[in-house]
Design a protein around this motif. Structure first.
Motif, PDB file in Angstrom:
ATOM      1  N   THR A 109      19.824   9.384  34.755  1.00 26.29           N
ATOM      2  CA  THR A 109      19.483   8.990  33.374  1.00 26.29           C
ATOM      3  C   THR A 109      20.456   9.457  32.445  1.00 26.29           C
ATOM      4  OG1 THR A 109      18.100  10.796  32.786  1.00 26.29           O
ATOM      5  CG2 THR A 109      17.087   9.200  34.367  1.00 26.29           C
ATOM      6  N   SER A 110      20.147   8.815  31.153  1.00 31.95           N
ATOM      7  CA  SER A 110      20.977   9.111  30.091  1.00 31.95           C
ATOM      8  C   SER A 110      21.220  10.499  29.683  1.00 31.95           C
ATOM      9  CB  SER A 110      21.141   8.226  28.853  1.00 31.95           C
ATOM     10  OG  SER A 110      19.795   8.439  28.238  1.00 31.95           O
ATOM     11  N   GLY A 111      20.057  11.252  29.724  1.00 34.16           N
ATOM     12  CA  GLY A 111      19.869  12.435  29.129  1.00 34.16           C
ATOM     13  C   GLY A 111      19.608  13.627  30.070  1.00 34.16           C
ATOM     14  N   HIS A 112      19.896  13.377  31.515  1.00 38.21           N
ATOM     15  CA  HIS A 112      19.484  14.170  32.551  1.00 38.21           C
ATOM     16  C   HIS A 112      20.288  15.551  32.113  1.00 38.21           C
ATOM     17  CE1 HIS A 112      19.279  15.940  36.533  1.00 38.21           C
ATOM     18  NE2 HIS A 112      18.638  14.795  37.072  1.00 38.21           N
ATOM     19  N   ILE A 113      19.374  16.644  32.564  1.00 42.39           N
ATOM     20  CA  ILE A 113      20.242  17.812  32.558  1.00 42.39           C
ATOM     21  C   ILE A 113      19.961  18.608  33.798  1.00 42.39           C
ATOM     22  CG2 ILE A 113      19.916  18.099  29.818  1.00 42.39           C
ATOM     23  CD1 ILE A 113      17.520  20.223  30.390  1.00 42.39           C
ATOM     24  N   SER A 114      20.951  19.931  33.861  1.00 42.84           N
ATOM     25  CA  SER A 114      20.721  20.904  35.011  1.00 42.84           C
ATOM     26  C   SER A 114      20.507  22.058  34.696  1.00 42.84           C
ATOM     27  CB  SER A 114      21.770  20.491  36.060  1.00 42.84           C
ATOM     28  OG  SER A 114      21.571  19.216  36.707  1.00 42.84           O
ATOM     29  N   TYR A 115      20.102  22.958  35.257  1.00 41.36           N
ATOM     30  CA  TYR A 115      19.884  24.469  34.846  1.00 41.36           C
ATOM     31  C   TYR A 115      20.314  25.289  35.895  1.00 41.36           C
ATOM     32  CZ  TYR A 115      15.775  22.620  32.396  1.00 41.36           C
ATOM     33  OH  TYR A 115      15.116  22.006  31.339  1.00 41.36           O
ATOM     34  N   LEU A 116      21.299  26.217  35.473  1.00 38.40           N
ATOM     35  CA  LEU A 116      21.994  27.270  36.406  1.00 38.40           C
ATOM     36  C   LEU A 116      21.415  28.470  35.990  1.00 38.40           C
ATOM     37  CD1 LEU A 116      24.171  27.859  38.711  1.00 38.40           C
ATOM     38  CD2 LEU A 116      25.628  28.242  36.800  1.00 38.40           C
ATOM     39  N   ILE A 117      20.526  29.398  36.720  1.00 36.43           N
ATOM     40  CA  ILE A 117      20.100  30.503  36.597  1.00 36.43           C
ATOM     41  C   ILE A 117      21.032  31.504  37.053  1.00 36.43           C
ATOM     42  CG2 ILE A 117      18.290  30.259  38.638  1.00 36.43           C
ATOM     43  CD1 ILE A 117      16.548  32.172  36.778  1.00 36.43           C
ATOM     44  N   ASP A 118      21.310  32.522  36.403  1.00 34.33           N
ATOM     45  CA  ASP A 118      21.933  33.934  36.763  1.00 34.33           C
ATOM     46  C   ASP A 118      23.379  33.619  37.267  1.00 34.33           C
ATOM     47  OD1 ASP A 118      19.820  35.411  35.584  1.00 34.33           O
ATOM     48  OD2 ASP A 118      18.772  35.583  37.493  1.00 34.33           O
ATOM     49  N   ASP A 119      23.807  32.570  37.080  1.00 34.92           N
ATOM     50  CA  ASP A 119      25.019  31.990  37.879  1.00 34.92           C
ATOM     51  C   ASP A 119      25.062  31.641  39.265  1.00 34.92           C
ATOM     52  OD1 ASP A 119      26.420  32.137  35.288  1.00 34.92           O
ATOM     53  OD2 ASP A 119      26.759  34.236  35.176  1.00 34.92           O
ATOM     54  N   LYS A 120      23.650  31.588  39.703  1.00 33.52           N
ATOM     55  CA  LYS A 120      23.790  31.548  41.120  1.00 33.52           C
ATOM     56  C   LYS A 120      22.902  30.357  41.815  1.00 33.52           C
ATOM     57  CE  LYS A 120      23.336  36.558  41.455  1.00 33.52           C
ATOM     58  NZ  LYS A 120      22.561  37.787  41.872  1.00 33.52           N
ATOM     59  N   ASN A 121      21.879  29.788  41.095  1.00 36.21           N
ATOM     60  CA  ASN A 121      21.129  28.734  41.601  1.00 36.21           C
ATOM     61  C   ASN A 121      21.065  27.691  40.557  1.00 36.21           C
ATOM     62  OD1 ASN A 121      20.003  30.556  43.992  1.00 36.21           O
ATOM     63  ND2 ASN A 121      18.881  31.774  42.249  1.00 36.21           N
ATOM     64  N   LEU A 122      21.141  26.590  41.013  1.00 40.97           N
ATOM     65  CA  LEU A 122      21.488  25.308  40.276  1.00 40.97           C
ATOM     66  C   LEU A 122      20.386  24.463  40.652  1.00 40.97           C
ATOM     67  CD1 LEU A 122      23.181  23.395  38.575  1.00 40.97           C
ATOM     68  CD2 LEU A 122      24.087  22.568  40.495  1.00 40.97           C
ATOM     69  N   PHE A 123      19.439  23.899  39.522  1.00 39.06           N
ATOM     70  CA  PHE A 123      18.419  22.925  39.643  1.00 39.06           C
ATOM     71  C   PHE A 123      18.923  21.679  39.211  1.00 39.06           C
ATOM     72  CE2 PHE A 123      16.621  27.059  39.647  1.00 39.06           C
ATOM     73  CZ  PHE A 123      15.925  27.371  41.059  1.00 39.06           C
ATOM     74  N   CYS A 124      19.416  20.577  40.029  1.00 36.18           N
ATOM     75  CA  CYS A 124      19.928  19.627  39.294  1.00 36.18           C
ATOM     76  C   CYS A 124      19.209  18.258  39.512  1.00 36.18           C
ATOM     77  CB  CYS A 124      21.243  19.339  40.449  1.00 36.18           C
ATOM     78  SG  CYS A 124      21.068  19.449  41.880  1.00 36.18           S
ATOM     79  N   GLY A 125      17.913  18.453  39.732  1.00 38.19           N
ATOM     80  CA  GLY A 125      17.076  17.190  39.608  1.00 38.19           C
ATOM     81  C   GLY A 125      17.848  16.294  40.730  1.00 38.19           C
TER      82      GLY A 125
END
Length: 238
Positions: A109-125
């Protein structure tokens, strides 16, 4: 490991980050599995994180909020209908001393984001899967290619928590491309065997790692937008 999967719909995962001081969920496509999980685990949720606006990633938000009305929802502009806290690429969120870095990972999608928590775990949808990536519904193949380059630059040990259990199909596809790359094919075959054993034992194939993706994901190894698009077209018709 503080991250746990909640299976949802036909092949989605709702991820739960569960630690002594912070509990959040990512992309609740359904509500009841989440409500059942937090009751079984006797935990209080601190937040919902959204990566993009597809219903299989947001469909449970309103029902969860009906049960937990003070629960903050973090998401990009395209999930504004659900957000209590809107985030943007390059933001850094602090939740109870945990750092979440926000990245633009567009293409699916055009605005898809991902989150990296504590430089260890990536939640990338749906921007990255084990041995695959999301369909480019925007038609912006350059954006998705840049997203994969962003992931490729991360530390190899970062764990990748994708939104779907597509791994066996992705690995089957990977075995049909890059046939002249013997090392790649050997890596894919070995990973396929590991994944098959996990699935047969009733476990998710995920999480992956950035190192695994660099070794086994044909899309991560694409050297240009044109090469990436050719692979994506093949995968779409696989």
């Amino acid at each position: 490991m503080p991250v746990h999967p909640i299976p949802a719909l036909s092949d989605n995962y709702i991820w739960v980050y569960q630690s002594p001081d912070l509990n959040f969920i990512v992309d609740p496509g359904e509500a009841q599995p989440v409500l059942d999980y937090i009751q079984d685990q006797n935990i209080r949720l601190d937040a919902i994180l959204l990566t993009h606006n597809h219903d299989d990633h947001t469909g449970g938000v309103r029902e969860i909020l009906a049960q937990i009305p003070d629960l903050p929802v973090y998401g990009p502009q395209e999930t504004a209908d659900f957000n209590s806290v809107q985030v943007a690429p390059m933001d850094t969120i602090t939740l109870k001393n945990h750092k979440l870095a926000v990245y633009l990972t567009a293409g699916h999608t055009s605005g898809h984001i991902s989150y990296l928590i504590d430089d260890k775990n990536l939640f990338c949808g749906d921007s990255l899967f084990m041995a695959g990536c999301g369909r480019v519904f925007t038609g912006d193949y350059h954006a998705e290619f840049e997203t994969l380059q962003l992931f490729a630059a991360m530390e190899g040990g970062v764990q990748v928590f994708a939104g779907h259990e597509y791994t066996q199909t992705n690995l089957a596809f990977a075995q049909t491309v890059n046939l002249d790359d013997e090392e790649f094919q050997a890596n894919v075959k070995a990973l396929s065997q590991q994944v098959d054993r996990r699935i047969q034992a009733g476990f998710p194939s995920l999480p992956s790692t950035i190192a695994i993706e660099l070794n086994c994901n044909p899309f991560m190894r694409a050297s240009s937008v044109d090469t990436f698009k050719a692979l994506r077209d093949l995968r779409d018709n696989f």
